[in-house]
Design a protein around this motif. Structure first.
Motif, PDB file in Angstrom:
ATOM      1  N   ASP A   1      41.563   5.586 -16.625  1.00  0.00           N
ATOM      2  CA  ASP A   1      40.744   6.485 -17.581  1.00  0.00           C
ATOM      3  C   ASP A   1      41.235   6.270 -19.040  1.00  0.00           C
ATOM      4  O   ASP A   1      40.236   6.263 -19.873  1.00  0.00           O
ATOM      5  N   SER A   2      42.585   6.043 -19.358  1.00  0.00           N
ATOM      6  CA  SER A   2      42.978   6.059 -20.631  1.00  0.00           C
ATOM      7  C   SER A   2      42.427   4.629 -21.185  1.00  0.00           C
ATOM      8  O   SER A   2      42.270   4.484 -22.351  1.00  0.00           O
ATOM      9  N   GLU A   3      42.461   3.650 -20.551  1.00  0.00           N
ATOM     10  CA  GLU A   3      42.033   2.424 -20.954  1.00  0.00           C
ATOM     11  C   GLU A   3      40.656   2.497 -21.317  1.00  0.00           C
ATOM     12  O   GLU A   3      40.265   1.663 -22.362  1.00  0.00           O
ATOM     13  N   ILE A   4      39.722   3.066 -20.343  1.00  0.00           N
ATOM     14  CA  ILE A   4      38.232   3.332 -20.684  1.00  0.00           C
ATOM     15  C   ILE A   4      37.964   3.814 -22.196  1.00  0.00           C
ATOM     16  O   ILE A   4      37.444   3.531 -23.117  1.00  0.00           O
ATOM     17  N   ARG A   5      38.694   5.203 -22.294  1.00  0.00           N
ATOM     18  CA  ARG A   5      38.777   6.008 -23.607  1.00  0.00           C
ATOM     19  C   ARG A   5      39.415   5.224 -24.624  1.00  0.00           C
ATOM     20  O   ARG A   5      38.543   5.155 -25.800  1.00  0.00           O
ATOM     21  N   ASN A   6      40.300   4.614 -24.413  1.00  0.00           N
ATOM     22  CA  ASN A   6      40.781   3.704 -25.619  1.00  0.00           C
ATOM     23  C   ASN A   6      39.808   2.684 -26.224  1.00  0.00           C
ATOM     24  O   ASN A   6      39.454   2.436 -27.381  1.00  0.00           O
ATOM     25  N   PHE A   7      39.153   1.842 -25.134  1.00  0.00           N
ATOM     26  CA  PHE A   7      38.224   0.999 -25.449  1.00  0.00           C
ATOM     27  C   PHE A   7      37.086   1.514 -26.397  1.00  0.00           C
ATOM     28  O   PHE A   7      36.647   0.883 -27.230  1.00  0.00           O
ATOM     29  N   TYR A   8      36.636   2.568 -25.734  1.00  0.00           N
ATOM     30  CA  TYR A   8      35.365   3.096 -26.368  1.00  0.00           C
ATOM     31  C   TYR A   8      35.700   3.731 -27.817  1.00  0.00           C
ATOM     32  O   TYR A   8      34.942   3.312 -28.639  1.00  0.00           O
ATOM     33  N   GLU A   9      36.878   4.184 -28.017  1.00  0.00           N
ATOM     34  CA  GLU A   9      37.351   4.698 -29.567  1.00  0.00           C
ATOM     35  C   GLU A   9      37.609   3.494 -30.189  1.00  0.00           C
ATOM     36  O   GLU A   9      37.129   3.444 -31.465  1.00  0.00           O
ATOM     37  N   MET A  10      37.976   2.465 -29.933  1.00  0.00           N
ATOM     38  CA  MET A  10      38.310   1.071 -30.643  1.00  0.00           C
ATOM     39  C   MET A  10      36.656   0.465 -30.851  1.00  0.00           C
ATOM     40  O   MET A  10      36.788  -0.396 -31.975  1.00  0.00           O
ATOM     41  N   ASN A  11      36.014   0.601 -30.096  1.00  0.00           N
ATOM     42  CA  ASN A  11      34.750  -0.080 -30.074  1.00  0.00           C
ATOM     43  C   ASN A  11      33.309   0.760 -30.358  1.00  0.00           C
ATOM     44  O   ASN A  11      32.454   0.423 -30.128  1.00  0.00           O
ATOM     45  N   LYS A  12      33.514   2.063 -30.703  1.00  0.00           N
ATOM     46  CA  LYS A  12      32.771   3.066 -30.820  1.00  0.00           C
ATOM     47  C   LYS A  12      31.451   2.583 -31.681  1.00  0.00           C
ATOM     48  O   LYS A  12      30.222   2.924 -31.117  1.00  0.00           O
ATOM     49  N   ALA A  13      31.594   1.800 -32.605  1.00  0.00           N
ATOM     50  CA  ALA A  13      30.427   1.319 -33.519  1.00  0.00           C
ATOM     51  C   ALA A  13      29.517   0.568 -32.854  1.00  0.00           C
ATOM     52  O   ALA A  13      28.316   0.213 -33.127  1.00  0.00           O
ATOM     53  N   SER A  14      30.067  -0.232 -31.699  1.00  0.00           N
ATOM     54  CA  SER A  14      29.068  -1.035 -30.945  1.00  0.00           C
ATOM     55  C   SER A  14      28.137  -0.487 -29.801  1.00  0.00           C
ATOM     56  O   SER A  14      27.232  -1.106 -29.556  1.00  0.00           O
ATOM     57  N   PHE A  15      28.544   0.871 -29.628  1.00  0.00           N
ATOM     58  CA  PHE A  15      27.952   1.523 -28.663  1.00  0.00           C
ATOM     59  C   PHE A  15      26.736   2.550 -29.479  1.00  0.00           C
ATOM     60  O   PHE A  15      26.672   3.496 -29.357  1.00  0.00           O
ATOM     61  N   VAL A  16      25.683   1.583 -29.947  1.00  0.00           N
ATOM     62  CA  VAL A  16      24.531   2.076 -30.828  1.00  0.00           C
ATOM     63  C   VAL A  16      22.998   1.756 -29.948  1.00  0.00           C
ATOM     64  O   VAL A  16      22.928   0.635 -29.601  1.00  0.00           O
ATOM     65  N   GLN A  17      22.485   2.800 -29.727  1.00  0.00           N
ATOM     66  CA  GLN A  17      21.005   2.428 -29.093  1.00  0.00           C
ATOM     67  C   GLN A  17      20.055   2.526 -30.006  1.00  0.00           C
ATOM     68  O   GLN A  17      19.975   3.318 -31.194  1.00  0.00           O
ATOM     69  N   SER A  18      19.254   1.258 -30.212  1.00  0.00           N
ATOM     70  CA  SER A  18      18.316   1.131 -31.367  1.00  0.00           C
ATOM     71  C   SER A  18      16.930   1.804 -30.954  1.00  0.00           C
ATOM     72  O   SER A  18      16.989   2.420 -29.665  1.00  0.00           O
ATOM     73  N   ASP A  19      15.944   2.131 -31.815  1.00  0.00           N
ATOM     74  CA  ASP A  19      14.885   2.449 -31.372  1.00  0.00           C
ATOM     75  C   ASP A  19      14.264   1.906 -30.029  1.00  0.00           C
ATOM     76  O   ASP A  19      14.288   0.349 -30.081  1.00  0.00           O
ATOM     77  N   MET A  20      13.732   2.361 -28.976  1.00  0.00           N
ATOM     78  CA  MET A  20      13.391   1.750 -27.943  1.00  0.00           C
ATOM     79  C   MET A  20      12.046   2.210 -27.433  1.00  0.00           C
ATOM     80  O   MET A  20      11.767   3.466 -27.571  1.00  0.00           O
ATOM     81  N   VAL A  21      11.239   1.477 -26.936  1.00  0.00           N
ATOM     82  CA  VAL A  21      10.007   2.197 -26.015  1.00  0.00           C
ATOM     83  C   VAL A  21       9.886   1.276 -24.769  1.00  0.00           C
ATOM     84  O   VAL A  21      10.152   0.210 -24.402  1.00  0.00           O
ATOM     85  N   LYS A  22       9.245   2.245 -23.903  1.00  0.00           N
ATOM     86  CA  LYS A  22       8.968   1.661 -22.542  1.00  0.00           C
ATOM     87  C   LYS A  22       7.636   1.520 -22.445  1.00  0.00           C
ATOM     88  O   LYS A  22       6.706   2.245 -22.597  1.00  0.00           O
ATOM     89  N   ILE A  23       7.002   0.220 -22.075  1.00  0.00           N
ATOM     90  CA  ILE A  23       5.744   0.125 -21.819  1.00  0.00           C
ATOM     91  C   ILE A  23       5.559  -0.616 -20.453  1.00  0.00           C
ATOM     92  O   ILE A  23       6.466  -1.164 -19.785  1.00  0.00           O
ATOM     93  N   PHE A  24       4.303  -0.375 -20.089  1.00  0.00           N
ATOM     94  CA  PHE A  24       3.993  -0.734 -18.486  1.00  0.00           C
ATOM     95  C   PHE A  24       3.050  -2.157 -18.913  1.00  0.00           C
ATOM     96  O   PHE A  24       2.134  -1.940 -19.751  1.00  0.00           O
TER      97      PHE A  24
END
Length: 363
Positions: A170-193
């Protein structure tokens, strides 16, 4: 003058013959289950392959020795795997190969479809493209892949219990997120059929049949005579069309992947939910789409989904990737442990060592 040309030709022919014989010199013979010789030519080929894969001009003698050692280890493990009764079928290899190609494209593709994409984008045949990328043609790469999968299967069989215990904390996961937080960005998205009705032979009658089918599907959807679910369900047996949901990001890369301009992508994102497009004819098919959902850009937290319409959170995603990295490291240690136990004089006959080997590897 003719004699001089003939003499020169003979000299060059002899020189080529000498180099050819040198390349055939055995460096090692692996004989755990059956006798397999590693020649200088095979080592040269593997070195060239790694040079292309890693964009490196040359390797040192010590690095070439490491590659030779890895080739010996590979044969030891594959021979041990065969001796234990394990096998990897050509079907297994083809499935793994196609999954790899599909991941590169972002959707399921056949080998023929990928070859067409390569030809259209690079002008190269699939074999030439593979030689450029990994130093082997398609058949050679599949043979190499088969040995890799067989070796992996054997190591996992031998060390499965130890490797399965390895997991990210758990600590490795949270540390990785904090060090790479800027990478976890969702751009505008659209779902189409998206519905595609491929063109077949290109004859006028076939083209008209495909156009008619696509138009009927479009009108049936508009008139509520069919639903997204019914179209998807029918596509399982009806191979004349493809239909399903896809999620698109508002990025230049995704526009290129879809084969549309950034302006067209911007126009798509401007459509309201429920919008049904007109029928569009492309080089390969007739198609139309329906806008089903829109997702705004945002910074992702650990509890957010990595992508809409999935069940994987950012936390799960990081855990999965860190665990895989740690298990890969454990796998490498397991390989070293197994090959060390297999690498005995009875199983490996090293034909060239010391200065003699250094001299052969000085190219």
């Amino acid at each position: 003058m003719k004699r001089l040309v003939l003499a020169a030709t003979l000299v060059f022919s002899l020189a080529a013959s000498v180099f050819s014989q040198a390349d055939l010199q055995p460096l090692a013979v692996v004989k755990l289950n059956r006798s397999e010789t590693i020649t200088l030519r095979q080592l040269r080929s593997r070195v060239e392959m790694y040079q292309k894969q890693n964009n490196i001009q040359t390797f040192t003698i010590d690095q070439k020795k490491e590659i030779l050692a890895a080739m010996i280890d590979e044969k030891l493990i594959t021979q041990a795997a065969v001796k234990s009764g394990l096998q990897v079928t050509d079907t297994n290899v083809n499935q793994y190969f196609l999954r790899s190609l599909s991941q590169q494209v972002g959707r399921a593709v056949t080998e023929a479809e990928f070859a067409e994409m390569v030809k259209a984008n690079t002008g190269l045949s699939f074999d030439d493209f593979m030689r450029q990328q990994v130093g082997m043609n398609v058949a050679e790469y599949k043979a190499y892949l088969k040995n890799q999968l067989l070796a992996q299967q054997y190591v996992l069989q031998q060390k499965q219990g130890e490797i399965a215990k390895v997991a990210a904390t758990d600590s490795e996961i949270r540390n990785f997120y904090e060090m790479n937080k800027a990478s976890f960005v969702q751009s505008d998205m659209v779902k189409i059929f998206l519905i595609l009705v491929p063109k077949k032979s290109g004859s006028e009658s076939d083209l008209e049949a495909a156009r008619t089918k696509a138009n009927k599907m479009l009108n049936d959807l508009k008139d509520k005579k069919s639903t997204f679910d019914s179209i998807k369900a029918a596509s399982v047996n009806d191979k004349t069309y493809q239909g399903g949901d896809i999620i698109i990001s508002k990025t230049p890369q995704h526009a290129a992947q879809l084969g549309i301009s950034p302006a067209d992508l911007e126009e798509l994102f401007g459509r309201k939910i429920g919008y049904i497009s007109n029928l569009n004819e492309t080089k390969n098919d007739f198609q139309f789409y329906v806008v089903r959902e829109k997702y705004p850009a945002k910074m992702l937290s650990l509890s957010d989904l990595v992508q809409p319409d999935t069940t994987t959170t950012v936390y799960d995603y990081i855990k999965m990737n860190l665990t895989q990295q740690k298990q890969n490291q454990a796998l490498i240690l397991a390989v070293n442990d197994i090959t060390k136990s297999l690498d005995t004089p009875e199983n490996v006959d090293r034909k060239k060592t010391g200065d003699a080997l250094d001299k052969l590897l000085n190219w």
